[in-house]
Structures are given as C-alpha cells and as structure tokens.
Motif scaffolding. Structure first.
Motif, PDB file in Angstrom:
ATOM      1  N   LEU A   1       0.812  -1.211   0.000  1.00 10.90           N
ATOM      2  CA  LEU A   1       0.000   0.000   0.000  1.00 10.90           C
ATOM      3  C   LEU A   1       0.854   1.274   0.000  1.00 10.90           C
ATOM      4  N   ILE A   2       2.094   1.163   0.465  1.00  5.82           N
ATOM      5  CA  ILE A   2       2.926   2.362   0.571  1.00  5.82           C
ATOM      6  C   ILE A   2       4.060   2.380  -0.458  1.00  5.82           C
ATOM      7  N   LEU A   3       4.071   1.390  -1.349  1.00  7.69           N
ATOM      8  CA  LEU A   3       5.143   1.333  -2.348  1.00  7.69           C
ATOM      9  C   LEU A   3       5.088   2.497  -3.334  1.00  7.69           C
ATOM     10  N   ALA A   4       3.904   3.062  -3.527  1.00  6.96           N
ATOM     11  CA  ALA A   4       3.749   4.122  -4.530  1.00  6.96           C
ATOM     12  C   ALA A   4       4.597   5.343  -4.211  1.00  6.96           C
ATOM     13  N   VAL A   5       4.861   5.584  -2.921  1.00 13.11           N
ATOM     14  CA  VAL A   5       5.637   6.771  -2.544  1.00 13.11           C
ATOM     15  C   VAL A   5       7.004   6.390  -1.978  1.00 13.11           C
ATOM     16  N   ASP A   6       7.328   5.099  -1.994  1.00  9.65           N
ATOM     17  CA  ASP A   6       8.579   4.688  -1.364  1.00  9.65           C
ATOM     18  C   ASP A   6       9.797   5.223  -2.114  1.00  9.65           C
ATOM     19  N   TRP A   7       9.695   5.384  -3.428  1.00  9.62           N
ATOM     20  CA  TRP A   7      10.850   5.861  -4.193  1.00  9.62           C
ATOM     21  C   TRP A   7      11.303   7.239  -3.707  1.00  9.62           C
ATOM     22  N   LEU A   8      10.324   8.096  -3.344  1.00  9.39           N
ATOM     23  CA  LEU A   8      10.660   9.435  -2.870  1.00  9.39           C
ATOM     24  C   LEU A   8      11.162   9.403  -1.429  1.00  9.39           C
ATOM     25  N   LEU A   9      10.432   8.685  -0.563  1.00  8.53           N
ATOM     26  CA  LEU A   9      10.834   8.605   0.844  1.00  8.53           C
ATOM     27  C   LEU A   9      12.180   7.898   0.989  1.00  8.53           C
ATOM     28  N   ASP A  10      12.452   6.954   0.091  1.00  4.63           N
ATOM     29  CA  ASP A  10      13.726   6.248   0.126  1.00  4.63           C
ATOM     30  C   ASP A  10      14.883   7.220  -0.095  1.00  4.63           C
ATOM     31  N   ARG A  11      14.714   8.148  -1.010  1.00  9.30           N
ATOM     32  CA  ARG A  11      15.765   9.123  -1.279  1.00  9.30           C
ATOM     33  C   ARG A  11      15.960  10.078  -0.108  1.00  9.30           C
ATOM     34  N   ILE A  12      14.884  10.482   0.508  1.00 10.55           N
ATOM     35  CA  ILE A  12      14.997  11.432   1.622  1.00 10.55           C
ATOM     36  C   ILE A  12      15.619  10.753   2.834  1.00 10.55           C
ATOM     37  N   ARG A  13      15.191   9.518   3.130  1.00  9.72           N
ATOM     38  CA  ARG A  13      15.761   8.844   4.302  1.00  9.72           C
ATOM     39  C   ARG A  13      17.224   8.460   4.056  1.00  9.72           C
ATOM     40  N   THR A  14      17.598   8.174   2.809  1.00 11.16           N
ATOM     41  CA  THR A  14      19.005   7.903   2.508  1.00 11.16           C
ATOM     42  C   THR A  14      19.845   9.151   2.739  1.00 11.16           C
ATOM     43  N   THR A  15      19.299  10.310   2.384  1.00  5.59           N
ATOM     44  CA  THR A  15      20.002  11.570   2.628  1.00  5.59           C
ATOM     45  C   THR A  15      20.239  11.774   4.122  1.00  5.59           C
ATOM     46  N   VAL A  16      19.242  11.445   4.937  1.00  2.00           N
ATOM     47  CA  VAL A  16      19.400  11.551   6.394  1.00  2.00           C
ATOM     48  C   VAL A  16      20.422  10.533   6.894  1.00  2.00           C
ATOM     49  N   ASN A  17      20.439   9.348   6.305  1.00  2.00           N
ATOM     50  CA  ASN A  17      21.443   8.350   6.685  1.00  2.00           C
ATOM     51  C   ASN A  17      22.859   8.883   6.452  1.00  2.00           C
ATOM     52  N   VAL A  18      23.084   9.469   5.286  1.00  2.00           N
ATOM     53  CA  VAL A  18      24.402  10.014   4.953  1.00  2.00           C
ATOM     54  C   VAL A  18      24.727  11.210   5.845  1.00  2.00           C
ATOM     55  N   LEU A  19      23.725  12.031   6.142  1.00  2.00           N
ATOM     56  CA  LEU A  19      23.928  13.158   7.056  1.00  2.00           C
ATOM     57  C   LEU A  19      24.359  12.649   8.425  1.00  2.00           C
TER      58      LEU A  19
END
Length: 527
Positions: free
Chosen positions: A434-452
C-alpha cells in the motif's frame, strides 16, 4: 555586514563550483522531469532517457569495494588495538543511540498525527511485499558478517529461504453442484491433499557486495597487520591504493551533476498519477518527512553542537555534495566515496576517523531507515484498525533500531527489514504494497538523512577520540626523536592521518597528511 566584493564572489564560486553544479543538477532534474511528463514517454523510452544517470550509479558502485577495503585497512592499521577498539565501541554506541532517537521521533509523530486513521479502503496496492521470515533475515545478517569465502563476498550475498516439507497425504472427495457439459450425473471429484508438516532451510547467493563481511575481514586484518613490525610494506601498499582510488573518485564526482539531472528526472517521469498518490498518502508522507527533518536538521546538528562546540550547519555545508548525491542515487553505499571525499577535503576530518568510521556508518548507521520503518509499521496498524499497546510500541522501536542495522546500503532495502518489524508485532506484511507508490521518494529522503548521520558521526567521533588520536601521533613523533638516525623537521599534523613512508633521495621521509614529520637516513633504516 558588507557584501562580498566581486573578486571574493568569484573566488568563492570557483572554490565551490562542484557544489553549485550539483545543486543546479538537482533543480534542473526536477524541472526537466516535470516538463518531460507531458511527452508521455513509454517505460522503455524512460530507461533510455536515464542512461547518463545509470552510468553515474555504475561508476560510484565501482568505487565501493576498493574504497572500503583500502580505507578500512589503512585507517585501522594506523591505530593501535586499544585506540581502534575504543573508537569502534564509541562508533557503535553513537550509531545505536542516534538510531533509537530517530525511532522515538517517528513513533511520537505517527501516534500523534495518526495518518492511517482513515483506513485503507481508498488505497490501492502497488507491487508485491517482500516474502521473508523475520528470524531468517536476522540469521542471514549474521551469516553475511562471517562469509565462508572472502572473494565471493566481494560480489555476492547469502540469502536463505524456507522449503516446505509435505506429509499426511489424504484424499478429499467433493461433489459438484453443476454437472459437466453433456453429462446427466454428478460424478464425485477426488483430490489428493498434501499438508505442510515442516520446513527446511536452504540458501542461495544473490548478486551484491557483502559489505558486512568485507568490513569484518578488513577491520580484523587491519588491526593485526598494524600490530606487526613487518607489516609496514602492506600498509604502504594499501595507502597508495587508497590515494589512487580517491583520485579516481574525484573524476567521478565531477560527472555527478550530469548524472543527477537524469536520475531525478527519470523518477519523476515514472510516476503514474502524482496528484492521486499525494491525496491518498499525503499525510503519511508528511509524517515521515517531518520526522526526518526534525532528526536531520535539529537533533543531529544539536548533538554536534553540544559535543564538538562548532557551528553544525557550516559543517553540513561541507558535505552538501554527498547529501545531493544520496538524494539522487538513494544509496548510502554508492554515496560513500563522495562522503569520505567531502569530509576529508571540505571539513578536514582526520583521515584515520573517516576511513575507519564512515564505511561502518554507511552499513549500520541507518537513522532515516529506522524512523521510516517505525512510522510505516504503526501506519499499517492504523490502516487495519489495530491498536498497539505500550509494550508493542516498545517492540516496534527496538526492532526497528536493530533491523535497520542489517539494511544494506542499497535502494529500497528498508522494505525487507520492514517485514521484520511488522512480524515482530503480528501486523500483516502484505500491506507494505500500500505504501510502495511513494517509497521511491521517501527512500531518497531517508538515505540523505542516513548520509547526514554518517557525516555528523565522523565529526563527533573525531572529537570523542581526540586523546587516542593525539597519543598515537605523539608516540610516532617520540619514536622519531628517540632514534638517533632521525632528523625532525616539523611537528605532527593536527589533521591526522596514518603515516606514509617512502624514499626521498638518500633519505626516507615520513608524513602525516601533507606535513613532513621526520627524515631517516636510508642506509641506517631498512624498509
């Protein structure tokens, strides 16, 4: 405050040309992606369109393995066993603490906002949920930490799966209510029924670098080779390799603004119906993004300010290139070369810290992923009208913290570990779709926080480990003084680095970073 002169602006622009090009690439990628949606490209045409971005990903991933091996071995070998052990324990404790804080922030927000209170009647499933058992996923993490073949670990990971064992064969007779064509009777139908009585564990290797196994091997190898008196030549070899890899990385980084344009534009072009998706999952997206923003822009900078006592945003400005690369690639492992380069060149972080701590952080420090998993799990519970008590919420927080450690630094690996979190409290894993439709965007934002988080962690751990770093530098300097064949030419570099020793005409020069420490007569000291 006076404005900068034209000459100052020109100098600043020249020094930050790569950063400005990256920011321009992100902005241009969004504009191009939105504009190109009107062209209604087919999926095949989009794949061709994003090819320059694919090249960037391939080049960055090409650097991962040699960078991890060379940087870890040189970084760990430059520290004594006590220093590396203390720094490693501090790193794990810091990463676990910040990850737990991120999870708590996510839980507080999702419980307060309740984005799933409307139910799931209006939501549509997209894709399929990963089929994995929680206990098997955890055991696979441990298996990959200790690979049985270090060469194979360079390009494959182990993944187990369950094979059902059937038994209790029985016959089941059913009677049809509607006769088959051209028949006047209702013949019974006999079916052979097999019941699953047990499972056995089998496994297979899938493509992908086993980062956990490589890190375990390199840390152990680096500690042991650094403790050996005759290990100097090996350290010099990996040091030279690491410098060569860093120069290759700089060439790739200059291409990154072009690749970023096509990666971001391609993802925007692939979206089916952004308006409908935003309507259905807008509140869920807002909850996740708010949590990531609080953790990345308030909590982590505050930790840096309290411990290091310097301006955290000036520090973060130095790793903007890495953050933009993470946003475009959605892979903390692919961003690893850029992160190390920014920390060493822009923020002047000790190389012994970056080359030891950052590769570990890119693998186990997943603040953004842990926060996302906690929010997603409770969101799915709210969609199904399931009330989670305090004990279950604690279980979600602990499971999300631990599961995020095993999340590989590759795109959308958090979906697999999300299954572990859902299984821990008995929530339906099928609802991940149900949440896969927006995961591509959230994945990029959370990866940015991981690197931060990795970047902030390097600065914090350098501050916490300053005594060990200074002691190691002083020990080396004292050795140079005590040896009568050495002639000291300058003090040890405060920026810190592992020592580099190489011939210089008839003398041997020892360096920390770019500053000379001592010269030794070549005839009196054997290499």
């Amino acid at each position: 405050m006076a404005c900068c002169t034209g000459e100052q602006c020109k100098t600043w622009s020249k020094e930050n040309a790569l950063l400005l090009a990256t920011l321009a690439g992100v902005a241009l990628g969004i504009i191009v992606g939105v504009a190109m949606r009107e062209a209604n490209f087919t999926n095949l045409q989009i794949e061709y369109f994003v090819f320059p971005g694919e090249l960037l990903l391939r080049m960055l991933k090409l650097m991962i393995l040699p960078l991890i091996i060379c940087s870890l071995i040189t970084g760990v070998s430059s520290l004594d066993q006590g220093s590396s052990g203390k720094m490693g324990l501090r790193a794990v404790a810091y990463y676990m603490s910040t990850t737990l804080i991120a999870v708590v922030i996510g839980i507080v927000l999702v419980v307060t906002i309740q984005p799933g209170r409307a139910g799931k009647d209006d939501l549509e499933s997209t894709g399929e949920s990963p089929d994995v058992a929680a206990v098997d996923a955890i055991l696979d993490i441990l298996r990959n930490i200790f690979p049985d073949n270090i060469v194979q670990a360079c390009f494959q990971q182990y993944q187990s799966f369950r094979v059902p064992i059937y038994g209790n064969v029985s016959e089941r007779v059913t009677y049809q209510t509607t006769p088959p064509p051209e028949a006047t009777t209702f013949p019974p139908v006999t079916e052979i029924v097999e019941t699953i009585v047990d499972y056995e564990i089998d496994g297979q290797y899938k493509l992908g670098i086993n980062v956990l196994g490589i890190i375990t091997f390199c840390i152990t190898f680096g500690i042991l080779i650094g403790a050996q008196k005759d290990g100097e030549i090996v350290i010099r070899f990996f040091s030279a390799c690491n410098e060569a890899v860093m120069k290759m990385i700089m060439l790739v980084i200059w291409y990154s603004p072009i690749g970023i344009i096509f990666l971001i534009a391609g993802e925007i072009m692939k979206m089916d119906d952004p308006q409908e998706t935003l309507t259905q999952l807008g509140l869920y997206m807002a909850t996740v993004i708010a949590g990531l923003a609080i953790h990345g822009l308030i909590v982590l900078p505050l930790i840096y300010l309290v411990i290091v006592r310097r301006n955290p945003f000036k520090y973060l400005a130095g790793v903007t290139q890495a953050l933009m690369t993470a946003l475009a690639t959605s892979s903390s492992s692919a961003t690893l070369p850029v992160t190390i380069s920014n920390l060493e060149q822009k923020n002047k972080v000790d190389k012994r810290v970056t080359r030891f701590v950052v590769p570990i952080g890119a693998t186990i420090n997943m603040d953004g992923t842990a926060l996302y998993e906690a929010v997603a799990a409770i969101f799915i519970a709210q969609l199904n009208g399931i009330y989670l008590n305090f004990g279950q919420i604690i279980t979600v927080s602990l499971t999300a913290t631990l599961a995020s450690i095993g999340a590989a630094g590759v795109p959308q690996a958090g979906l697999v570990t999300l299954v572990i979190v859902l299984s821990a409290v008995g929530l339906p894993s099928d609802d991940i779709s149900l949440i896969l439709a927006v995961d591509w965007l959230l994945d990029r934002i959370r990866t940015t926080v991981n690197v931060l988080g990795d970047s902030i962690g390097a600065g914090v751990l350098q501050r916490l480990s300053r005594k060990e770093l200074e002691t190691k530098s002083k020990d080396f300097e004292n050795d140079a003084y005590q040896d009568s064949d050495y002639e000291t030419t300058s003090t040890v570099s405060e920026s810190g680095s592992f020592p580099k020793i190489y011939p210089n005409s008839d003398k041997r020069k020892i360096e920390y970073g770019n500053e000379n420490v001592a010269y030794a007569d070549e005839s009196s000291t054997s290499l």
